[in-house]
Write a protein that holds these residues in place. Structure first.
Motif, PDB file in Angstrom:
ATOM      1  N   ILE A   2      84.770 -27.171  -7.141  1.00 31.12           N
ATOM      2  CA  ILE A   2      85.697 -26.412  -6.285  1.00 31.12           C
ATOM      3  C   ILE A   2      86.310 -27.309  -5.215  1.00 31.12           C
ATOM      4  CG2 ILE A   2      85.835 -24.566  -4.574  1.00 31.12           C
ATOM      5  CD1 ILE A   2      83.745 -23.052  -6.186  1.00 31.12           C
ATOM      6  N   LEU A   3      85.510 -28.165  -4.601  1.00 30.48           N
ATOM      7  CA  LEU A   3      86.012 -29.028  -3.541  1.00 30.48           C
ATOM      8  C   LEU A   3      87.049 -30.016  -4.044  1.00 30.48           C
ATOM      9  CD1 LEU A   3      82.745 -29.785  -1.532  1.00 30.48           C
ATOM     10  CD2 LEU A   3      84.696 -28.416  -0.788  1.00 30.48           C
ATOM     11  N   ILE A   4      86.820 -30.588  -5.213  1.00 29.82           N
ATOM     12  CA  ILE A   4      87.788 -31.567  -5.713  1.00 29.82           C
ATOM     13  C   ILE A   4      89.085 -30.891  -6.141  1.00 29.82           C
ATOM     14  CG2 ILE A   4      87.101 -31.599  -8.154  1.00 29.82           C
ATOM     15  CD1 ILE A   4      87.388 -34.670  -8.010  1.00 29.82           C
ATOM     16  N   ASP A   5      88.981 -29.655  -6.679  1.00 33.49           N
ATOM     17  CA  ASP A   5      90.191 -28.909  -7.007  1.00 33.49           C
ATOM     18  C   ASP A   5      90.960 -28.529  -5.749  1.00 33.49           C
ATOM     19  OD1 ASP A   5      89.990 -29.075  -9.698  1.00 33.49           O
ATOM     20  OD2 ASP A   5      89.615 -26.945 -10.081  1.00 33.49           O
ATOM     21  N   ALA A   6      90.233 -28.051  -4.736  1.00 30.27           N
ATOM     22  CA  ALA A   6      90.896 -27.664  -3.480  1.00 30.27           C
ATOM     23  C   ALA A   6      91.569 -28.859  -2.833  1.00 30.27           C
ATOM     24  CB  ALA A   6      89.871 -27.051  -2.533  1.00 30.27           C
ATOM     25  N   SER A   7      90.928 -30.017  -2.908  1.00 26.75           N
ATOM     26  CA  SER A   7      91.516 -31.219  -2.337  1.00 26.75           C
ATOM     27  C   SER A   7      92.781 -31.617  -3.079  1.00 26.75           C
ATOM     28  CB  SER A   7      90.500 -32.353  -2.386  1.00 26.75           C
ATOM     29  OG  SER A   7      91.058 -33.564  -1.915  1.00 26.75           O
ATOM     30  N   ALA A   8      92.767 -31.503  -4.419  1.00 27.25           N
ATOM     31  CA  ALA A   8      93.940 -31.870  -5.203  1.00 27.25           C
ATOM     32  C   ALA A   8      95.101 -30.912  -4.947  1.00 27.25           C
ATOM     33  CB  ALA A   8      93.587 -31.885  -6.683  1.00 27.25           C
ATOM     34  N   ILE A   9      94.813 -29.631  -4.824  1.00 23.50           N
ATOM     35  CA  ILE A   9      95.864 -28.644  -4.579  1.00 23.50           C
ATOM     36  C   ILE A   9      96.482 -28.849  -3.203  1.00 23.50           C
ATOM     37  CG2 ILE A   9      96.302 -26.173  -4.233  1.00 23.50           C
ATOM     38  CD1 ILE A   9      94.158 -25.645  -6.365  1.00 23.50           C
ATOM     39  N   ARG A  10      95.650 -29.140  -2.225  1.00 23.72           N
ATOM     40  CA  ARG A  10      96.149 -29.273  -0.855  1.00 23.72           C
ATOM     41  C   ARG A  10      96.906 -30.569  -0.652  1.00 23.72           C
ATOM     42  NH1 ARG A  10      92.671 -28.469   4.721  1.00 23.72           N
ATOM     43  NH2 ARG A  10      94.433 -28.846   6.154  1.00 23.72           N
ATOM     44  N   SER A  11      96.414 -31.649  -1.241  1.00 25.10           N
ATOM     45  CA  SER A  11      97.041 -32.950  -0.978  1.00 25.10           C
ATOM     46  C   SER A  11      98.206 -33.232  -1.904  1.00 25.10           C
ATOM     47  CB  SER A  11      95.999 -34.058  -1.112  1.00 25.10           C
ATOM     48  OG  SER A  11      95.474 -34.093  -2.423  1.00 25.10           O
ATOM     49  N   SER A  12      98.155 -32.723  -3.137  1.00 28.53           N
ATOM     50  CA  SER A  12      99.192 -33.071  -4.115  1.00 28.53           C
ATOM     51  C   SER A  12      99.926 -31.865  -4.664  1.00 28.53           C
ATOM     52  CB  SER A  12      98.573 -33.857  -5.276  1.00 28.53           C
ATOM     53  OG  SER A  12      97.864 -34.974  -4.812  1.00 28.53           O
ATOM     54  N   ASP A  13      99.630 -30.677  -4.184  1.00 27.56           N
ATOM     55  CA  ASP A  13     100.244 -29.445  -4.717  1.00 27.56           C
ATOM     56  C   ASP A  13     100.086 -29.351  -6.235  1.00 27.56           C
ATOM     57  OD1 ASP A  13     101.060 -28.572  -2.215  1.00 27.56           O
ATOM     58  OD2 ASP A  13     102.931 -29.735  -2.315  1.00 27.56           O
ATOM     59  N   LEU A  14      98.930 -29.790  -6.728  1.00 23.53           N
ATOM     60  CA  LEU A  14      98.674 -29.765  -8.169  1.00 23.53           C
ATOM     61  C   LEU A  14      98.497 -28.333  -8.636  1.00 23.53           C
ATOM     62  CD1 LEU A  14      98.153 -31.507 -10.712  1.00 23.53           C
ATOM     63  CD2 LEU A  14      95.723 -31.447 -10.107  1.00 23.53           C
ATOM     64  N   ALA A  15      99.261 -27.959  -9.687  1.00 21.31           N
ATOM     65  CA  ALA A  15      99.193 -26.582 -10.188  1.00 21.31           C
ATOM     66  C   ALA A  15      98.942 -26.522 -11.689  1.00 21.31           C
ATOM     67  CB  ALA A  15     100.481 -25.836  -9.848  1.00 21.31           C
ATOM     68  N   ASP A  16      98.837 -27.656 -12.341  1.00 16.80           N
ATOM     69  CA  ASP A  16      98.615 -27.681 -13.788  1.00 16.80           C
ATOM     70  C   ASP A  16      97.191 -27.208 -14.084  1.00 16.80           C
ATOM     71  OD1 ASP A  16      98.520 -28.109 -16.474  1.00 16.80           O
ATOM     72  OD2 ASP A  16      98.783 -30.278 -16.395  1.00 16.80           O
ATOM     73  N   LEU A  66      91.344 -27.965 -14.407  1.00 15.82           N
ATOM     74  CA  LEU A  66      90.088 -27.761 -15.127  1.00 15.82           C
ATOM     75  C   LEU A  66      89.338 -29.076 -15.323  1.00 15.82           C
ATOM     76  CD1 LEU A  66      88.128 -25.979 -16.704  1.00 15.82           C
ATOM     77  CD2 LEU A  66      89.566 -26.328 -18.731  1.00 15.82           C
ATOM     78  N   MET A  67      90.081 -30.117 -15.698  1.00 16.89           N
ATOM     79  CA  MET A  67      89.440 -31.417 -15.916  1.00 16.89           C
ATOM     80  C   MET A  67      88.880 -31.969 -14.605  1.00 16.89           C
ATOM     81  SD  MET A  67      91.961 -33.244 -18.687  1.00 16.89           S
ATOM     82  CE  MET A  67      90.863 -34.619 -18.852  1.00 16.89           C
ATOM     83  N   MET A  68      89.623 -31.770 -13.519  1.00 15.84           N
ATOM     84  CA  MET A  68      89.126 -32.241 -12.231  1.00 15.84           C
ATOM     85  C   MET A  68      87.922 -31.422 -11.775  1.00 15.84           C
ATOM     86  SD  MET A  68      92.596 -33.197 -10.130  1.00 15.84           S
ATOM     87  CE  MET A  68      91.639 -33.998  -8.852  1.00 15.84           C
ATOM     88  N   PHE A  69      87.927 -30.124 -12.106  1.00 13.36           N
ATOM     89  CA  PHE A  69      86.770 -29.290 -11.770  1.00 13.36           C
ATOM     90  C   PHE A  69      85.524 -29.776 -12.499  1.00 13.36           C
ATOM     91  CE2 PHE A  69      83.942 -25.736 -12.582  1.00 13.36           C
ATOM     92  CZ  PHE A  69      83.773 -25.210 -11.308  1.00 13.36           C
ATOM     93  N   ILE A  70      85.702 -30.104 -13.786  1.00 14.33           N
ATOM     94  CA  ILE A  70      84.552 -30.604 -14.568  1.00 14.33           C
ATOM     95  C   ILE A  70      84.055 -31.919 -13.994  1.00 14.33           C
ATOM     96  CG2 ILE A  70      83.846 -31.468 -16.830  1.00 14.33           C
ATOM     97  CD1 ILE A  70      85.793 -29.447 -18.072  1.00 14.33           C
ATOM     98  N   GLY A  89      84.491 -33.091 -10.893  1.00  9.58           N
ATOM     99  CA  GLY A  89      83.848 -32.846  -9.606  1.00  9.58           C
ATOM    100  C   GLY A  89      82.505 -32.161  -9.754  1.00  9.58           C
ATOM    101  N   GLY A  90      82.396 -31.269 -10.772  1.00 11.75           N
ATOM    102  CA  GLY A  90      81.130 -30.593 -11.025  1.00 11.75           C
ATOM    103  C   GLY A  90      80.037 -31.559 -11.435  1.00 11.75           C
ATOM    104  N   LEU A  91      80.397 -32.536 -12.276  1.00  9.98           N
ATOM    105  CA  LEU A  91      79.410 -33.527 -12.705  1.00  9.98           C
ATOM    106  C   LEU A  91      78.935 -34.375 -11.527  1.00  9.98           C
ATOM    107  CD1 LEU A  91      80.971 -34.712 -16.081  1.00  9.98           C
ATOM    108  CD2 LEU A  91      78.960 -33.277 -15.765  1.00  9.98           C
ATOM    109  N   VAL A  92      79.893 -34.761 -10.689  1.00 12.20           N
ATOM    110  CA  VAL A  92      79.517 -35.563  -9.520  1.00 12.20           C
ATOM    111  C   VAL A  92      78.646 -34.745  -8.572  1.00 12.20           C
ATOM    112  CG1 VAL A  92      80.406 -36.768  -7.490  1.00 12.20           C
ATOM    113  CG2 VAL A  92      81.560 -37.013  -9.694  1.00 12.20           C
ATOM    114  N   GLY A  93      79.041 -33.497  -8.328  1.00  8.57           N
ATOM    115  CA  GLY A  93      78.244 -32.649  -7.445  1.00  8.57           C
ATOM    116  C   GLY A  93      76.867 -32.356  -8.003  1.00  8.57           C
ATOM    117  N   PHE A  94      76.785 -32.142  -9.311  1.00  9.59           N
ATOM    118  CA  PHE A  94      75.494 -31.873  -9.963  1.00  9.59           C
ATOM    119  C   PHE A  94      74.568 -33.076  -9.823  1.00  9.59           C
ATOM    120  CE2 PHE A  94      72.606 -31.917 -13.537  1.00  9.59           C
ATOM    121  CZ  PHE A  94      72.170 -30.606 -13.618  1.00  9.59           C
ATOM    122  N   ALA A  95      75.104 -34.258 -10.129  1.00  6.99           N
ATOM    123  CA  ALA A  95      74.284 -35.469 -10.050  1.00  6.99           C
ATOM    124  C   ALA A  95      73.842 -35.740  -8.618  1.00  6.99           C
ATOM    125  CB  ALA A  95      75.060 -36.660 -10.607  1.00  6.99           C
TER     126      ALA A  95
END
Length: 207
Positions: free
Chosen positions: A61-75, A80-84, A86-92
């Motif tokens: 969630i944090l990496i998606d929120a960061s991408a949306i806020r900084s780059s207006d990413l809407a794809d 989804l790929m960034m969420f995965i 970020g999820g792996l990094v957060g999990f580890a």
């Protein structure tokens, strides 16, 4: 008929047969259960704590929120790929922090109740009506004899002092002679106890 795991005083674990002495205070089922428990923690599946899962979700969630806020990413695919990722990094990260702070709980010590392994030839030669205590006695005597035989055969060779050059102190020769004598004495005692067992069960005659 050979003695096997169906004997009322015995149980089998893998390819090995064990007898339970009658004076242990534990029955066969209880003793078998203590031997059947996995003794290695590597056989146990590690459990994932809920905090590690939360860390993975939060990382995505944090990496998606960061991408949306900084780059207006809407794809959606990119998000989804960034969420995965970020999820792996957060999990580890959450898993590593939890392991570093709390560590693993110590595995409970495995306690095996008393039982004696029965050699294969003893089980094959034992009469059908043999009791567990008789099987224990025959097994102990047989294994003791075989261990004494190996120890005697492996005892250091002591050359004849009349044809050899002794050391300055003679300590090495004396020590070897004492070890050989003790091994021979232990073998003679074990052989004496084993001879009637060998005759009863049809095992190889002591040499």
């Amino acid at each position: 008929m050979a003695i096997n795991g169906s004997h009322p005083g015995c149980f089998a674990v893998g390819a090995r047969l064990y007898a339970v002495p009658s004076d242990t205070g534990h029955d066969v089922a209880e003793t078998q259960a203590s031997w059947a428990r996995p003794g290695s923690p590597h056989h146990r599946r590690p459990r994932i704590h809920w905090s590690v899962v939360v860390g993975g979700v939060a990382g995505g969630i944090l990496i998606d929120a960061s991408a949306i806020r900084s780059s207006d990413l809407a794809d959606p695919v990119a998000l989804l790929m960034m969420f995965i990722l970020g999820g792996l990094v957060g999990f580890a990260s959450a898993y590593g922090i939890r392991e570093a702070c709390l560590g693993r709980k110590p595995e409970p010590e495995q306690v095996r109740l008393p039982a004696v392994e029965i050699p294969g030839d003893v089980a094959r030669g034992a009469p059908d009506d043999a009791t567990a205590d008789e099987l224990v006695l025959w097994s102990v005597v047989t294994k003791r004899y075989r261990a004494a035989l190996v120890a005697r055969d492996d005892a250091p060779f002591v050359p004849d002092p009349r044809v050899s050059t002794p050391s300055s102190t003679g300590a090495t020769t004396a020590t070897a002679a004492e070890a050989g004598a003790l091994a021979e004495l232990a073998y003679i005692t074990a052989r004496h106890d084993f001879e009637p067992v060998a005759e009863l069960l049809g095992l190889a005659t002591p040499r």
